[in-house]
Design an enzyme around this catalytic site. Structure first.
Site, PDB file in Angstrom:
ATOM      1  CB  SER A  75     -37.408 -30.360 -47.556  1.00  0.00           C
ATOM      2  OG  SER A  75     -36.185 -31.547 -46.411  1.00  0.00           O
ATOM      3  CD  GLU A 101     -49.530 -27.634 -34.503  1.00  0.00           C
ATOM      4  OE1 GLU A 101     -50.367 -27.524 -34.524  1.00  0.00           O
ATOM      5  OE2 GLU A 101     -49.303 -27.725 -32.782  1.00  0.00           O
ATOM      6  NE  ARG A 102     -41.678 -24.471 -39.467  1.00  0.00           N
ATOM      7  CZ  ARG A 102     -40.592 -25.191 -40.268  1.00  0.00           C
ATOM      8  NH1 ARG A 102     -39.929 -25.411 -39.534  1.00  0.00           N
ATOM      9  NH2 ARG A 102     -40.776 -24.497 -41.540  1.00  0.00           N
ATOM     10  NE  ARG A 103     -39.869 -32.371 -37.110  1.00  0.00           N
ATOM     11  CZ  ARG A 103     -39.245 -32.998 -35.808  1.00  0.00           C
ATOM     12  NH1 ARG A 103     -39.607 -33.951 -35.708  1.00  0.00           N
ATOM     13  NH2 ARG A 103     -39.871 -31.537 -35.051  1.00  0.00           N
ATOM     14  CG  ASN A 135     -42.063 -26.591 -29.853  1.00  0.00           C
ATOM     15  OD1 ASN A 135     -42.418 -26.403 -31.143  1.00  0.00           O
ATOM     16  ND2 ASN A 135     -43.507 -27.837 -28.987  1.00  0.00           N
TER      17      ASN A 135
END
Length: 304
Positions: A75, A101-103, A135
């Site tokens: 994405s 952190e995922r991004r 979070n």
């Protein structure tokens, strides 16, 4: 309209590049909110080099699903990073992740060299609180990770359950229910984190004090694909003989049974109800020591 949006985007990107250059000027390093040009950086989106950002040691998420991470990376490759990450400034051109952190990981996965970020100047305690609260509210954490985040806020930020409930926007009984999950055997906790059982299963198993008995019932849940309701029934049967259950169901009114469960969740103790057929009865609230008694008393007072 499209041209106007593109113009705004171009202006925003130019601003980001300008701030990036400002942050790379060692003669004007911004160390606190009082420093010159701090107002131009804090709260604005800045394009930061991924290599200047370190992972936040306070990050409550400890595992990342590789498949969903690849989907996010795809994405980002197509649309870019829509929601900027948040970092705090450690030193000159040196930053630490607060949230996102995922991004951050997904961007590195596809070979990006920079990422849009909000910059905050905060001490370790503020960073910990921001990371945990943000979070908890925005990430798809499993119940155990949420419980651990709550526990860390209580222990390291030194807040009460009541204060914590206000900060995370949850009622006290919800916070208490999550924290009680940490009393489960580690194997059961791992099963919940891996998605083998739900939080509802875990809440039922909390009522089994002996960890060996917990594990025995946990194995039956997995072997027979038991629902939460079936698990609750099994736990009730394990804790009380059938004859005692039958007598209890006949003598204790439904409203009292339901109320005792709600009180047990709120006070984080096993509340016992004694009632007659007429509806009259007593509540028995056990406590371990003076400190536990005061904790329960404060909870009751706060409900007034």
């Amino acid at each position: 309209m499209r041209e106007m949006n593109m113009a705004k985007a171009t202006k925003k990107q130019a601003l980001g590049r300008g701030l990036s250059a400002l942050l790379k000027d060692p003669d004007n390093d911004i160390k606190s909110v009082e420093d010159k040009n701090a107002d131009k950086v804090v709260g604005n989106i800045v394009e930061l080099e991924l290599g200047t950002i370190e992972v936040n040691p306070f990050q409550p998420r400890t595992s990342f699903n590789e498949e969903t991470l690849r989907e996010l990376a795809s994405s980002i490759k197509e649309l870019g990073v829509i929601q900027p990450i948040t970092v705090r400034k450690l030193g000159f051109n040196d930053y630490q992740l607060v949230s996102g952190e995922r991004r951050f990981r997904a961007s590195k996965l596809i070979g990006l060299t920079t990422i849009p970020a909000y910059i905050r100047i905060a001490n370790d305690q503020e960073s910990l609180e921001m990371a945990l609260v943000e979070n908890i509210q925005r990430q798809d954490l499993d119940p155990i990770e949420i419980a651990l985040s709550y526990q860390r806020l209580i222990e390291e930020i030194q807040v009460t359950q009541e204060e914590l409930s206000d900060r995370v926007g949850k009622n006290r009984s919800t916070v208490a229910n999550y924290l009680r999950l940490l009393k489960l055997d580690p194997i059961v906790q791992t099963g919940m984190r891996d998605g083998f059982i739900s939080m509802g299963h875990g809440r039922a198993l909390i009522n089994i004090e002996d960890t060996n008995d917990q594990l025995n019932i946990y194995e039956k849940i997995l072997a027979n694909s038991l629902s939460v309701r079936e698990t609750e029934a099994m736990v009730r049967q394990f804790r009380s003989p059938k004859e005692k259950q039958t007598t209890s169901q006949k003598t204790i009114p439904h409203f009292a049974n339901k109320g005792s469960r709600e009180l047990s969740d709120l006070l984080d103790v096993k509340v016992v109800i004694k009632a007659s057929k007429s509806g009259k009865g007593q509540l028995v609230v056990p406590f371990k020591d003076e400190a536990d008694f005061q904790r329960i008393l404060n909870l009751i007072k706060s409900e007034k």
